[in-house]
Motif scaffolding. Structure first.
Motif, PDB file in Angstrom:
ATOM      1  N   ILE A 170       0.765  -1.252  -0.095  1.00 53.18           N
ATOM      2  CA  ILE A 170      -0.231  -0.456  -0.208  1.00 53.18           C
ATOM      3  C   ILE A 170       0.969   1.539   0.343  1.00 53.18           C
ATOM      4  CG2 ILE A 170      -1.664   1.253   1.152  1.00 53.18           C
ATOM      5  CD1 ILE A 170      -2.852  -1.407   2.137  1.00 53.18           C
ATOM      6  N   ALA A 171       1.855   1.040   1.020  1.00 51.85           N
ATOM      7  CA  ALA A 171       2.874   2.889   1.352  1.00 51.85           C
ATOM      8  C   ALA A 171       3.066   2.842  -0.254  1.00 51.85           C
ATOM      9  CB  ALA A 171       3.395   2.312   2.562  1.00 51.85           C
ATOM     10  N   LYS A 172       3.866   1.920  -0.802  1.00 58.43           N
ATOM     11  CA  LYS A 172       4.644   1.639  -2.174  1.00 58.43           C
ATOM     12  C   LYS A 172       3.998   2.118  -3.147  1.00 58.43           C
ATOM     13  CE  LYS A 172       7.383  -0.814  -4.904  1.00 58.43           C
ATOM     14  NZ  LYS A 172       8.368  -2.442  -5.281  1.00 58.43           N
ATOM     15  N   HIS A 173       3.193   1.505  -3.187  1.00 59.50           N
ATOM     16  CA  HIS A 173       2.401   1.638  -5.088  1.00 59.50           C
ATOM     17  C   HIS A 173       1.337   2.887  -4.686  1.00 59.50           C
ATOM     18  CE1 HIS A 173       4.479  -1.573  -6.827  1.00 59.50           C
ATOM     19  NE2 HIS A 173       3.666  -2.095  -5.574  1.00 59.50           N
ATOM     20  N   PHE A 174       0.763   2.834  -3.425  1.00 53.55           N
ATOM     21  CA  PHE A 174      -0.235   4.444  -3.018  1.00 53.55           C
ATOM     22  C   PHE A 174       0.414   5.409  -2.141  1.00 53.55           C
ATOM     23  CE2 PHE A 174      -2.577   0.614  -4.324  1.00 53.55           C
ATOM     24  CZ  PHE A 174      -3.464   0.856  -5.187  1.00 53.55           C
ATOM     25  N   PRO A 175       0.840   6.467  -2.196  1.00 55.71           N
ATOM     26  CA  PRO A 175       1.688   7.004  -2.447  1.00 55.71           C
ATOM     27  C   PRO A 175       1.398   8.386  -1.753  1.00 55.71           C
ATOM     28  CG  PRO A 175       2.519   7.817  -4.398  1.00 55.71           C
ATOM     29  CD  PRO A 175       1.423   6.402  -4.198  1.00 55.71           C
ATOM     30  N   ASN A 176       0.147   8.253  -1.631  1.00 56.98           N
ATOM     31  CA  ASN A 176      -1.160   9.424  -1.725  1.00 56.98           C
ATOM     32  C   ASN A 176      -1.661   8.820  -0.901  1.00 56.98           C
ATOM     33  OD1 ASN A 176      -0.398  11.581  -3.274  1.00 56.98           O
ATOM     34  ND2 ASN A 176      -1.969  10.663  -5.078  1.00 56.98           N
ATOM     35  N   ILE A 177      -1.560   7.709   0.121  1.00 61.81           N
ATOM     36  CA  ILE A 177      -3.624   7.583   1.256  1.00 61.81           C
ATOM     37  C   ILE A 177      -2.030   7.695   2.451  1.00 61.81           C
ATOM     38  CG2 ILE A 177      -3.231   4.520   2.207  1.00 61.81           C
ATOM     39  CD1 ILE A 177      -4.386   3.946  -0.435  1.00 61.81           C
ATOM     40  N   LYS A 178      -2.761   8.155   3.307  1.00 58.81           N
ATOM     41  CA  LYS A 178      -1.934   8.989   4.124  1.00 58.81           C
ATOM     42  C   LYS A 178      -3.148   7.657   5.452  1.00 58.81           C
ATOM     43  CE  LYS A 178       0.597  11.644   2.111  1.00 58.81           C
ATOM     44  NZ  LYS A 178       1.808  10.465   2.309  1.00 58.81           N
ATOM     45  N   SER A 179      -4.041   7.396   5.577  1.00 54.95           N
ATOM     46  CA  SER A 179      -5.058   6.555   6.339  1.00 54.95           C
ATOM     47  C   SER A 179      -5.569   5.326   6.141  1.00 54.95           C
ATOM     48  CB  SER A 179      -5.854   7.441   6.925  1.00 54.95           C
ATOM     49  OG  SER A 179      -6.840   8.654   5.889  1.00 54.95           O
ATOM     50  N   VAL A 180      -5.639   4.519   6.461  1.00 51.50           N
ATOM     51  CA  VAL A 180      -6.765   2.706   6.191  1.00 51.50           C
ATOM     52  C   VAL A 180      -7.517   2.632   7.110  1.00 51.50           C
ATOM     53  CG1 VAL A 180      -5.825   0.681   5.951  1.00 51.50           C
ATOM     54  CG2 VAL A 180      -4.382   2.256   4.528  1.00 51.50           C
ATOM     55  N   GLY A 181      -8.331   2.650   6.374  1.00 48.66           N
ATOM     56  CA  GLY A 181      -9.412   2.698   7.562  1.00 48.66           C
ATOM     57  C   GLY A 181      -9.620   1.296   7.720  1.00 48.66           C
ATOM     58  N   LEU A 182      -9.674   0.637   8.852  1.00 47.52           N
ATOM     59  CA  LEU A 182     -10.133  -0.699   9.542  1.00 47.52           C
ATOM     60  C   LEU A 182     -11.527  -0.964   9.988  1.00 47.52           C
ATOM     61  CD1 LEU A 182      -9.023  -4.103   9.962  1.00 47.52           C
ATOM     62  CD2 LEU A 182      -8.358  -2.863  12.137  1.00 47.52           C
ATOM     63  N   ILE A 183     -12.039  -1.952   9.526  1.00 49.78           N
ATOM     64  CA  ILE A 183     -13.755  -2.981   9.845  1.00 49.78           C
ATOM     65  C   ILE A 183     -13.147  -3.897  10.868  1.00 49.78           C
ATOM     66  CG2 ILE A 183     -15.912  -3.405  10.181  1.00 49.78           C
ATOM     67  CD1 ILE A 183     -13.898  -1.726   6.443  1.00 49.78           C
ATOM     68  N   ILE A 184     -13.634  -3.614  12.008  1.00 46.15           N
ATOM     69  CA  ILE A 184     -13.256  -4.653  12.771  1.00 46.15           C
ATOM     70  C   ILE A 184     -14.306  -5.391  14.201  1.00 46.15           C
ATOM     71  CG2 ILE A 184     -11.737  -3.324  14.390  1.00 46.15           C
ATOM     72  CD1 ILE A 184     -10.109  -5.489  14.775  1.00 46.15           C
ATOM     73  N   ASN A 185     -14.110  -6.579  14.264  1.00 49.66           N
ATOM     74  CA  ASN A 185     -14.413  -7.075  15.450  1.00 49.66           C
ATOM     75  C   ASN A 185     -13.595  -7.309  16.286  1.00 49.66           C
ATOM     76  OD1 ASN A 185     -15.821  -8.459  17.325  1.00 49.66           O
ATOM     77  ND2 ASN A 185     -16.737 -10.053  16.296  1.00 49.66           N
ATOM     78  N   GLU A 186     -13.697  -6.400  17.535  1.00 53.88           N
ATOM     79  CA  GLU A 186     -12.352  -6.756  18.389  1.00 53.88           C
ATOM     80  C   GLU A 186     -12.686  -7.568  19.621  1.00 53.88           C
ATOM     81  OE1 GLU A 186     -11.908  -2.284  19.001  1.00 53.88           O
ATOM     82  OE2 GLU A 186     -10.456  -2.357  18.740  1.00 53.88           O
TER      83      GLU A 186
END
Length: 346
Positions: A170-186
């Protein structure tokens, strides 16, 4: 010399003995052959507990059954299978484990962490295998990967490198991504472990992980929608509650042109854009080979080291990329080793 009057009696006796001998001989051959066939055709009984239906867990079970069949154990021939699905209900999950504990099965397979935890707690007197478990030590399913002990072993469906490699991708190929949203059941231990690994990996690239918590599958779509505008990409772990609702995340990702990254091949095949992973059929097949060894050769599960998923590859879905506004570059494609199987275009 026998007197004539005794000859008919003697001849009759000899003839009767001869006939009896032939019958006895044939009978023994038939009986021996029959008992031999019965020994060769011993019927094995296994039980399978699966926490919920979704593509990865279903593919795991299919791979498991395929391995047994290849080892000469076929359902309807010399194999009886009692399959139960808890439909992601904890009370049902425990009830299934208790049922199998009192049953006459030769082996129990538990698919997913919750199923394995319940089965290991209840089943003590027969071999137990687990599959689709991310961290069996942290989940207290086994005390050690090298020496699981007791009556339990299995194959973990993760490799610590998988999440790291996906976050690096993600970091290598999407330099414009500054946040990643995670859907999670904790409430799912495996999801918590993977989320922590993802957060640490993303932090190295100065990318923030934004969480949207759920407690059941019906909340997944709303959680995904809540991340629109707060995250530049969507991500899910091997979280059974969330993966079961992956269709709704795909819908949100497509409608809002947000790249969606999963942790399993099957969700990418369904419509997520990318992952670093493997086919769960192959994962289940590995577990099935262990089961065949235990059933046919009497191996002790507690003496068989837990296996980790070794083969990892980048998986890309080109159709999903188009729907989510992602331009797939040749550089991205070059990260895929097995292009024939792991570049999906449907």
């Amino acid at each position: 010399m026998l007197k004539k009057k005794w000859l008919p009696v003697v001849m009759s006796a000899l003839l009767a003995a001869a006939l009896a001998g032939c019958g006895s001989s044939d009978g023994k051959k038939t009986e021996a052959g029959g008992s031999g066939n019965q020994a060769d055709k011993k019927t094995y009984k296994i039980a399978i507990s699966q926490i919920v239906e979704h593509p990865s867990l279903d593919a795991t079970r299919e791979g498991f059954m395929a391995a047994l069949k290849d080892a000469g154990l076929s359902e309807g021939d010399n194999l009886e299978v009692d399959y139960k699905n808890a439909q992601n209900d904890s009370a049902t999950n425990l009830s299934i484990a208790q049922k199998f504990a009192s049953g006459k099965e030769d082996l129990v397979l538990a698919i997913a962490t919750s199923s394995a935890q319940a089965v290991v707690k209840e089943v003590k007197d027969k071999p137990v295998l687990f599959a689709s478990v991310t961290d069996p030590v942290d989940a207290k399913i086994v005390s050690s990967l090298e020496k699981p002990g007791g009556n339990v072993t299995g194959v973990s469906d993760t490799n610590p490198e998988a999440v790291q490699r996906l976050m690096d991708f993600i970091a290598k190929h999407f330099p414009n991504i500054k946040s990643v949203g995670l859907i999670i059941n904790e409430g799912e231990q495996n999801a918590v472990v993977m989320a922590k690994n993802a957060e640490e990996a993303l932090a190295k690239h100065n990318i923030k992980l934004v969480k949207a918590a759920v407690t059941n599958t019906s909340e997944v779509k709303q959680a995904a929608q809540s991340l629109v505008g707060r995250a530049d990409a969507l991500f899910i772990t091997l979280d059974n509650t969330v993966v079961s609702g992956a269709d709704t995340i795909i819908q949100v990702a497509n409608e809002n042109h947000i790249p969606f990254f999963s942790s399993d091949y099957d969700t990418v095949e369904k419509g997520a854009f990318a992952t670093v992973g493997f086919k769960y059929f192959d994962h289940g097949y590995e577990v099935g080979k262990l089961a065949a060894d235990i059933l046919k050769n009497g191996k002790n599960p507690g003496e068989i080291p837990v296996k980790m998923q070794e083969k990892l590859d980048v998986v890309l879905n080109l159709k999903a990329a188009e729907a989510q506004g992602v331009t797939v570059t040749e550089e991205m494609k070059n990260e895929v080793q097995d292009k024939e199987n792991y570049i999906i275009n449907k």
